[in-house]
Design an enzyme around this catalytic site. Structure first.
Site, PDB file in Angstrom:
ATOM      1  N   ARG A  72       0.848  -1.207   0.000  1.00  0.00           N
ATOM      2  CA  ARG A  72       0.000   0.000   0.000  1.00  0.00           C
ATOM      3  C   ARG A  72       0.881   1.254   0.000  1.00  0.00           C
ATOM      4  O   ARG A  72       1.396   1.687   1.049  1.00  0.00           O
ATOM      5  CB  ARG A  72      -0.909   0.003   1.226  1.00  0.00           C
ATOM      6  CG  ARG A  72      -1.754   1.252   1.341  1.00  0.00           C
ATOM      7  CD  ARG A  72      -2.839   1.339   0.316  1.00  0.00           C
ATOM      8  NE  ARG A  72      -3.833   0.273   0.505  1.00  0.00           N
ATOM      9  CZ  ARG A  72      -4.777   0.001  -0.394  1.00  0.00           C
ATOM     10  NH1 ARG A  72      -4.816   0.670  -1.515  1.00  0.00           N
ATOM     11  NH2 ARG A  72      -5.633  -0.970  -0.172  1.00  0.00           N
ATOM     12  N   ARG A  98       1.465  -6.902  -9.554  1.00  0.00           N
ATOM     13  CA  ARG A  98       1.930  -6.284  -8.289  1.00  0.00           C
ATOM     14  C   ARG A  98       2.033  -7.277  -7.137  1.00  0.00           C
ATOM     15  O   ARG A  98       2.520  -6.940  -6.067  1.00  0.00           O
ATOM     16  CB  ARG A  98       1.029  -5.109  -7.908  1.00  0.00           C
ATOM     17  CG  ARG A  98      -0.392  -5.498  -7.535  1.00  0.00           C
ATOM     18  CD  ARG A  98      -1.184  -4.269  -7.043  1.00  0.00           C
ATOM     19  NE  ARG A  98      -2.542  -4.662  -6.635  1.00  0.00           N
ATOM     20  CZ  ARG A  98      -3.372  -3.846  -5.989  1.00  0.00           C
ATOM     21  NH1 ARG A  98      -3.002  -2.620  -5.689  1.00  0.00           N
ATOM     22  NH2 ARG A  98      -4.580  -4.245  -5.635  1.00  0.00           N
ATOM     23  N   HIS A 168       0.227   3.157 -10.457  1.00  0.00           N
ATOM     24  CA  HIS A 168      -0.766   3.679  -9.497  1.00  0.00           C
ATOM     25  C   HIS A 168      -0.057   4.490  -8.393  1.00  0.00           C
ATOM     26  O   HIS A 168      -0.064   4.106  -7.215  1.00  0.00           O
ATOM     27  CB  HIS A 168      -1.490   2.462  -8.922  1.00  0.00           C
ATOM     28  CG  HIS A 168      -2.707   2.735  -8.105  1.00  0.00           C
ATOM     29  ND1 HIS A 168      -2.720   3.491  -6.961  1.00  0.00           N
ATOM     30  CD2 HIS A 168      -3.983   2.291  -8.246  1.00  0.00           C
ATOM     31  CE1 HIS A 168      -3.941   3.508  -6.450  1.00  0.00           C
ATOM     32  NE2 HIS A 168      -4.718   2.810  -7.198  1.00  0.00           N
ATOM     33  N   ASP A 213     -12.553   9.642  -6.656  1.00  0.00           N
ATOM     34  CA  ASP A 213     -12.093   8.457  -7.392  1.00  0.00           C
ATOM     35  C   ASP A 213     -12.545   8.650  -8.832  1.00  0.00           C
ATOM     36  O   ASP A 213     -13.672   8.341  -9.199  1.00  0.00           O
ATOM     37  CB  ASP A 213     -12.707   7.181  -6.807  1.00  0.00           C
ATOM     38  CG  ASP A 213     -11.980   5.941  -7.310  1.00  0.00           C
ATOM     39  OD1 ASP A 213     -12.240   4.849  -6.763  1.00  0.00           O
ATOM     40  OD2 ASP A 213     -11.155   6.068  -8.247  1.00  0.00           O
ATOM     41  N   GLU A 272      -2.520   8.728 -11.058  1.00  0.00           N
ATOM     42  CA  GLU A 272      -2.120   7.471 -11.681  1.00  0.00           C
ATOM     43  C   GLU A 272      -1.998   7.602 -13.193  1.00  0.00           C
ATOM     44  O   GLU A 272      -2.895   8.168 -13.847  1.00  0.00           O
ATOM     45  CB  GLU A 272      -3.156   6.394 -11.330  1.00  0.00           C
ATOM     46  CG  GLU A 272      -3.314   6.200  -9.827  1.00  0.00           C
ATOM     47  CD  GLU A 272      -4.597   5.493  -9.467  1.00  0.00           C
ATOM     48  OE1 GLU A 272      -5.238   5.900  -8.468  1.00  0.00           O
ATOM     49  OE2 GLU A 272      -4.970   4.550 -10.185  1.00  0.00           O
TER      50      GLU A 272
HETATM   51  O1  TA6 Z   1      -7.125   4.408  -7.557  1.00  0.00           O
HETATM   52  C1  TA6 Z   1      -8.250   3.900  -8.112  1.00  0.00           C
HETATM   53  C2  TA6 Z   1      -8.670   2.613  -7.413  1.00  0.00           C
HETATM   54  O2  TA6 Z   1      -9.204   1.730  -8.360  1.00  0.00           O
HETATM   55  C3  TA6 Z   1      -9.680   2.950  -6.298  1.00  0.00           C
HETATM   56  O3  TA6 Z   1     -10.989   2.615  -6.705  1.00  0.00           O
HETATM   57  C4  TA6 Z   1      -9.205   2.124  -5.105  1.00  0.00           C
HETATM   58  O4  TA6 Z   1      -9.789   0.850  -5.109  1.00  0.00           O
HETATM   59  C5  TA6 Z   1      -7.704   2.103  -5.351  1.00  0.00           C
HETATM   60  O5  TA6 Z   1      -7.566   1.931  -6.758  1.00  0.00           O
HETATM   61  C6  TA6 Z   1      -6.930   1.102  -4.531  1.00  0.00           C
HETATM   62  O6  TA6 Z   1      -7.187  -0.202  -4.977  1.00  0.00           O
HETATM   63  P1  TA6 Z   1      -6.482  -1.426  -4.148  1.00  0.00           P
HETATM   64  O7  TA6 Z   1      -6.905  -2.676  -4.847  1.00  0.00           O
HETATM   65  O8  TA6 Z   1      -4.993  -1.186  -4.205  1.00  0.00           O
HETATM   66  O9  TA6 Z   1      -6.998  -1.295  -2.728  1.00  0.00           O
END
Ligand code: TA6
Length: 300
Positions: A72, A98, A168, A213, A272
């Protein structure tokens, strides 16, 4: 493993492999301009610190460092799909790149840039779980006055390869309430908060007073993250990407994530570099596709 990697790829004073949390193998890149840490698990850039400055990337203090779980923060590699899998909800969010163990392809240092290239092939992933055509995915990390991260997909199969993808990137900010993001004014986006998927148009800079988002399609712009609280402006440039995603989970979503502190939403924002939604990429057999993000910072 570590010894072999250092034997083959380390560059004295510029690049070495070390053991991080939970025995993850990390590559430490450094030179007079900056330093950068990359986990081989996930080909995941964990930090990018210009010389004498604070880290530009954000990492949760609650992040997992467990095989099979995503890290994260930093720059997760979302591939070969972005978000939820379109037809199988047992598949991991944002694809399997990932949460896979990548291999080192090359390491070099030249003209103030230290580069590490990692590789993931279809033979490196669990065929029982992920049915994929022959591919090689390369991630090049170039650490210098800027941070360049380039994701190259090679289709080594006989069929067209449809990919959605993202670098991301999580950026560190003083306080989300003091942040604005320019570069998207007038751009069409899908607002995915609460799963609504409403089509909207951006008016002015992006600011934050609730969960954001947003998937901006046909978006090739540079974005500038202005953070008055840390007197810096982070620029996110890109090539080979037609989607920009902006995300801050805000209070409720942050509280629902076990690897995200309840108050941590105040100190981060995601900008992103992606190809997602209507901007999916189709790669013919034998061809390749590259997507690159370039991160730099200016200070008051
Ligand atoms: O950043 C866009 C996104 O798709 C959000 O909807 C949120 O889910 C984020 O990615 C994080 O996703 P993750 O699977 O890493 O918790």
């Amino acid at each position: 493993m570590l010894e072999e990697l250092n034997e083959k790829y380390s560059i004295p004073g510029r690049l070495e492999f070390v053991r991080g949390k939970e025995d993850f193998i990390l590559a430490e890149l450094r030179n007079p301009h900056s330093r950068c840490t990359v986990s081989l698990y996930g080909a995941h850039v964990l930090s990018f610190k210009p010389e004498g400055r604070e880290d530009i990337l954000w990492m949760s203090g609650f992040s997992f460092f467990e095989k099979g779980k995503p890290i994260r923060g930093g720059i997760p590699v979302c591939w070969p799909w972005f978000g939820a899998h379109t037809s199988d909800n047992a598949m991991p969010s944002h694809g399997f790149a990932r949460i896979s163990r990548w291999n080192v392809k090359s390491a070099s240092n030249d003209d103030g840039v230290t580069e590490l290239v990692l590789s993931l092939k279809n033979t490196d992933v669990n065929p029982g779980k992920f049915k994929v055509e022959p591919f090689e995915l390369k991630l090049a990390v170039r650490c210098g006055k800027t941070l360049e991260v380039e994701l190259l997909t090679e289709n080594n199969g006989m069929e067209n390869f449809i990919v959605s993808e993202a670098l991301h990137s999580y950026f560190s900010v003083s306080d989300i309430g003091r942040v604005s993001i320019s570069g998207l004014d007038g751009a069409a986006y899908i607002d995915t908060v609460n799963g609504l998927h409403a089509s909207k148009v951006q008016s002015g800079d992006v600011r934050f007073d609730s969960e954001v988002d947003r998937i901006y399609s046909k978006s090739v712009c540079d974005c500038i993250i202005s953070d008055s609280g840390s007197a810096r402006r982070i620029k996110v440039s890109k090539t080979g990407s037609r989607t920009t995603v902006i995300w801050n989970p805000w209070i409720a979503k942050a509280a629902r994530m076990p690897d995200f502190g309840n108050e941590e939403y105040r100190s981060m924002v995601c900008v992103e570099t992606a190809n997602a939604g209507t901007d999916k990429v189709s790669i013919p057999p034998g061809r390749n596709h590259g997507m690159k993000t370039v991160i730099s910072c200016e200070y008051d």
